[in-house]
Structures are given as C-alpha cells and as structure tokens.
Design an enzyme around this catalytic site. Structure first.
Site, PDB file in Angstrom:
ATOM      1  N   ASN A   7      62.932  32.884  35.340  1.00  0.00           N
ATOM      2  CA  ASN A   7      61.646  32.712  34.650  1.00  0.00           C
ATOM      3  C   ASN A   7      60.557  32.687  35.723  1.00  0.00           C
ATOM      4  O   ASN A   7      60.392  31.689  36.419  1.00  0.00           O
ATOM      5  CB  ASN A   7      61.695  31.383  33.869  1.00  0.00           C
ATOM      6  CG  ASN A   7      60.366  31.031  33.232  1.00  0.00           C
ATOM      7  OD1 ASN A   7      59.441  31.840  33.196  1.00  0.00           O
ATOM      8  ND2 ASN A   7      60.269  29.808  32.727  1.00  0.00           N
ATOM      9  N   TRP A   8      59.850  33.794  35.851  1.00  0.00           N
ATOM     10  CA  TRP A   8      58.848  33.895  36.918  1.00  0.00           C
ATOM     11  C   TRP A   8      57.563  33.145  36.583  1.00  0.00           C
ATOM     12  O   TRP A   8      56.671  33.027  37.420  1.00  0.00           O
ATOM     13  CB  TRP A   8      58.537  35.374  37.212  1.00  0.00           C
ATOM     14  CG  TRP A   8      59.664  36.094  37.889  1.00  0.00           C
ATOM     15  CD1 TRP A   8      60.866  35.559  38.277  1.00  0.00           C
ATOM     16  CD2 TRP A   8      59.699  37.478  38.278  1.00  0.00           C
ATOM     17  NE1 TRP A   8      61.630  36.529  38.873  1.00  0.00           N
ATOM     18  CE2 TRP A   8      60.943  37.711  38.889  1.00  0.00           C
ATOM     19  CE3 TRP A   8      58.790  38.546  38.170  1.00  0.00           C
ATOM     20  CZ2 TRP A   8      61.323  38.958  39.386  1.00  0.00           C
ATOM     21  CZ3 TRP A   8      59.157  39.793  38.657  1.00  0.00           C
ATOM     22  CH2 TRP A   8      60.411  39.998  39.266  1.00  0.00           C
ATOM     23  N   LYS A   9      57.453  32.666  35.368  1.00  0.00           N
ATOM     24  CA  LYS A   9      56.254  31.932  34.917  1.00  0.00           C
ATOM     25  C   LYS A   9      55.006  32.758  35.233  1.00  0.00           C
ATOM     26  O   LYS A   9      55.058  33.987  35.176  1.00  0.00           O
ATOM     27  CB  LYS A   9      56.225  30.528  35.534  1.00  0.00           C
ATOM     28  CG  LYS A   9      57.557  29.787  35.289  1.00  0.00           C
ATOM     29  CD  LYS A   9      57.502  28.319  35.550  1.00  0.00           C
ATOM     30  CE  LYS A   9      58.856  27.695  35.234  1.00  0.00           C
ATOM     31  NZ  LYS A   9      58.900  26.262  35.447  1.00  0.00           N
ATOM     32  N   HIS A  93      59.784  26.817  25.771  1.00  0.00           N
ATOM     33  CA  HIS A  93      59.820  26.218  27.111  1.00  0.00           C
ATOM     34  C   HIS A  93      58.941  24.966  27.099  1.00  0.00           C
ATOM     35  O   HIS A  93      57.920  24.930  26.422  1.00  0.00           O
ATOM     36  CB  HIS A  93      59.315  27.223  28.154  1.00  0.00           C
ATOM     37  CG  HIS A  93      59.557  26.754  29.558  1.00  0.00           C
ATOM     38  ND1 HIS A  93      58.751  25.823  30.163  1.00  0.00           N
ATOM     39  CD2 HIS A  93      60.531  27.063  30.446  1.00  0.00           C
ATOM     40  CE1 HIS A  93      59.227  25.581  31.382  1.00  0.00           C
ATOM     41  NE2 HIS A  93      60.301  26.321  31.578  1.00  0.00           N
ATOM     42  N   GLU A  95      56.833  23.923  29.080  1.00  0.00           N
ATOM     43  CA  GLU A  95      55.438  24.189  29.467  1.00  0.00           C
ATOM     44  C   GLU A  95      54.643  24.751  28.289  1.00  0.00           C
ATOM     45  O   GLU A  95      53.418  24.639  28.244  1.00  0.00           O
ATOM     46  CB  GLU A  95      55.409  25.140  30.678  1.00  0.00           C
ATOM     47  CG  GLU A  95      55.816  24.389  31.949  1.00  0.00           C
ATOM     48  CD  GLU A  95      56.472  25.229  33.025  1.00  0.00           C
ATOM     49  OE1 GLU A  95      56.356  26.467  32.993  1.00  0.00           O
ATOM     50  OE2 GLU A  95      57.123  24.629  33.915  1.00  0.00           O
ATOM     51  N   GLU A 163      66.851  21.937  29.463  1.00  0.00           N
ATOM     52  CA  GLU A 163      66.032  21.734  30.655  1.00  0.00           C
ATOM     53  C   GLU A 163      65.375  20.356  30.600  1.00  0.00           C
ATOM     54  O   GLU A 163      64.318  20.189  29.973  1.00  0.00           O
ATOM     55  CB  GLU A 163      64.929  22.797  30.720  1.00  0.00           C
ATOM     56  CG  GLU A 163      65.445  24.204  30.825  1.00  0.00           C
ATOM     57  CD  GLU A 163      64.391  25.121  31.440  1.00  0.00           C
ATOM     58  OE1 GLU A 163      64.656  25.661  32.514  1.00  0.00           O
ATOM     59  OE2 GLU A 163      63.314  25.273  30.853  1.00  0.00           O
ATOM     60  N   GLY A 169      60.849  21.994  38.288  1.00  0.00           N
ATOM     61  CA  GLY A 169      59.886  22.160  39.375  1.00  0.00           C
ATOM     62  C   GLY A 169      59.717  20.914  40.239  1.00  0.00           C
ATOM     63  O   GLY A 169      58.772  20.812  41.008  1.00  0.00           O
ATOM     64  N   SER A 200      65.253  22.877  38.575  1.00  0.00           N
ATOM     65  CA  SER A 200      65.486  22.830  40.028  1.00  0.00           C
ATOM     66  C   SER A 200      66.842  23.405  40.454  1.00  0.00           C
ATOM     67  O   SER A 200      67.463  22.896  41.385  1.00  0.00           O
ATOM     68  CB  SER A 200      65.299  21.402  40.558  1.00  0.00           C
ATOM     69  OG  SER A 200      63.967  20.967  40.313  1.00  0.00           O
ATOM     70  N   GLY A 221      63.447  28.736  37.575  1.00  0.00           N
ATOM     71  CA  GLY A 221      62.023  29.003  37.781  1.00  0.00           C
ATOM     72  C   GLY A 221      61.752  29.337  39.234  1.00  0.00           C
ATOM     73  O   GLY A 221      61.938  30.473  39.677  1.00  0.00           O
ATOM     74  N   GLY A 222      61.337  28.326  40.005  1.00  0.00           N
ATOM     75  CA  GLY A 222      60.912  28.510  41.397  1.00  0.00           C
ATOM     76  C   GLY A 222      61.842  29.380  42.239  1.00  0.00           C
ATOM     77  O   GLY A 222      61.394  30.301  42.932  1.00  0.00           O
TER      78      GLY A 222
HETATM   79  P1  PGA Z   1      62.479  25.291  38.077  1.00  0.00           P
HETATM   80  O1  PGA Z   1      62.020  25.737  36.606  1.00  0.00           O
HETATM   81  O2  PGA Z   1      63.743  26.059  38.388  1.00  0.00           O
HETATM   82  O3  PGA Z   1      61.337  25.684  38.969  1.00  0.00           O
HETATM   83  O4  PGA Z   1      62.718  23.826  38.028  1.00  0.00           O
HETATM   84  C1  PGA Z   1      62.955  25.927  35.588  1.00  0.00           C
HETATM   85  C2  PGA Z   1      62.253  26.347  34.324  1.00  0.00           C
HETATM   86  O5  PGA Z   1      61.153  25.852  34.061  1.00  0.00           O
HETATM   87  O6  PGA Z   1      62.755  27.197  33.564  1.00  0.00           O
END
Ligand code: PGA
Length: 239
Positions: A7-9, A93, A95, A163, A169, A200, A221-222
């Site tokens: 997930n590149w956000k 998600h 977010e 999650e 993150g 993470s 994500g990251g």
């Molecule tokens: P993260 O994000 O790997 O940066 O913790 C995961 C996500 O939000 O899908």
C-alpha cells in the site's frame, strides 16, 4: 500461496512509481509461494499498470466509491479501477475510517462495489490502542467484521486485513501471540476468508509473521516503498 500487498498510500510522483514498479517487475518472478499486489496512489495506477503488464505482479486501488459513476467529485469507481487492469481494491483502511469518517456500513458498500466490478476487496479492520488497553479489541473487530462485509462477499472475492491501528507506521508490530490470537479469532468469525496482517511489517519480521497460523499474507505500507525491501518481504513467504 501468501498474498503480499504493498500500500503505497499518498507517496511517489510519476518517476518514483515507475522506477519502483520497474525494479519490482524485474526482481519478482512468478512463485508458488506468494502473489504480489501493488496499490499505488490513484493517479499513478495507470502508470504502474503499464509497467506491470506481463509481469508476475498484480495491482490494485487504495479505495473506491460505492457507485459506478456520477456526480462524486474526487472519487474513483471500482469500475474505473477494473478498467485500469486492477485485480484488487483496499477498502476501510483505518486512515480512511479515521481521516474520512468512513463507517463500517460505508466500507461494506465499497466492498460490494468492488464485487460488482469484479475486483477482490481487501477489507481492513483494526482496533485502536485505547480499545485494546480497555480489553475491547475482540468486540471492536467482531463489530467491524459484521458491518463491513457485504452479503456479496465470498472467500474468492474478499480478503480481510487485520491492522491494529497502533501498529501502523509506528514501528511497533503486534506480538506473535497477539497476531496468532486475533487471526484465529477472525478466522472463527469469517471461516474460509484469507486474512492478512498489517502494521509495521518489514523484511526483518516478515518471515516470522508470515509463518503464524492463519496469516495468509501481509499488507505493507512504509516498507513497500523500497523495492528491495518489499521484494525481500515477498521472498520470505517461501522459506
Ligand atoms: P505500515 O502500514 O506498514 O507503514 O505500518 C501498513 C498499512 O497501513 O497498511
């Protein structure tokens, strides 16, 4: 086969997305142990799709609208994602739930739209730190699952992503016991659906996480923003 979703956000301009997708397309070969999926920011989906076509990697969106078209400024329909060759879309998600005040009912509508368009919906659920500390994690997750999964969902067209919000993150991963407990709990609620862990995940912990019972893949994500790191995460599914 484990599902490894990046997930590149809201990260990356055209050149970055092109480079990263190109590096991954070159590095990742078709494997019996994992399927990789990249979810770039919406304006970059077509750019990334052009690069991934013919590779072992699939791609998807990070969100979609419930309707197929209409006066919904700024939104993207599941049909548009399908038209760009997407196989998947992430919905619900944290977010989006927190930053865009999406309710579980909205999430269910989005998942239903994904199914209508022929996409696999990756439905995210997760508890906050506060909810976990108060001993309410099970109740929160169970409530989110009940309301976010539409009646159109089958184990073929739907994947659940667990999650924990406090692990996203933050560099804090849930413990093996927490992941194992929660994935078994979710599995009891949704039976045959695949369940991803997110929060993470990085190359140093992916192998351990991917081998926990009922962990069918990871949502990253990251660490998905670095091609070599993300490729290493996928490779750890196999050994
Ligand atoms: P993260 O994000 O790997 O940066 O913790 C995961 C996500 O939000 O899908």
């Amino acid at each position: 086969m484990k599902l490894i979703v990046g997930n590149w956000k809201m990260n990356g301009l055209t050149a970055d997305c092109r480079d990263r997708a190109g590096q991954l397309a070159a590095a990742v070969k078709s494997s019996p142990s994992f399927q990789m999926v990249l979810c770039p920011p919406m304006p970059m989906v077509g750019v990334v799709a052009d690069i991934l076509k013919g590779s072992a990697i699939q791609w998807g969106g990070q969100d979609c609208h419930e309707q197929s078209s209409g006066a919904f400024t700024g939104d993207t329909s599941a049909e548009m994602l399908k038209d760009l060759g997407c196989g998947y879309v992430i919905v619900g998600h944290s977010e989006r739930r927190q930053g865009h005040k999406e309710t579980s009912e909205t999430v269910a509508g989005k998942a239903k739209a994904a199914h209508r368009a022929g996409l696999i919906a990756i439905i995210c659920v997760g508890e906050t730190d506060e909810e976990r500390t108060a001993g309410r994690a099970d109740q929160v997750i169970s409530g989110q699952l009940k309301l976010s999964i539409p009646e159109t969902a089958t184990p073929e067209n739907t994947v659940i992503a667990y999650e924990p919000i406090w692990a996203i993150g933050t560099g804090k991963t849930a413990s093996d016991n927490d992941i194992s407990y929660m994935h078994s709990f979710i599995q009891k609620e949704v039976k045959d659906f695949r369940i991803l862990y997110g929060g993470s995940v990085k190359s140093s912990n992916a192998k351990k996480i991917l081998h926990i019972f009922h962990v069918d893949g990871v949502l990253v994500g990251g660490a998905s923003l670095k091609a070599d790191e993300f490729a290493a995460i996928a490779e750890s599914a196999g050994n």
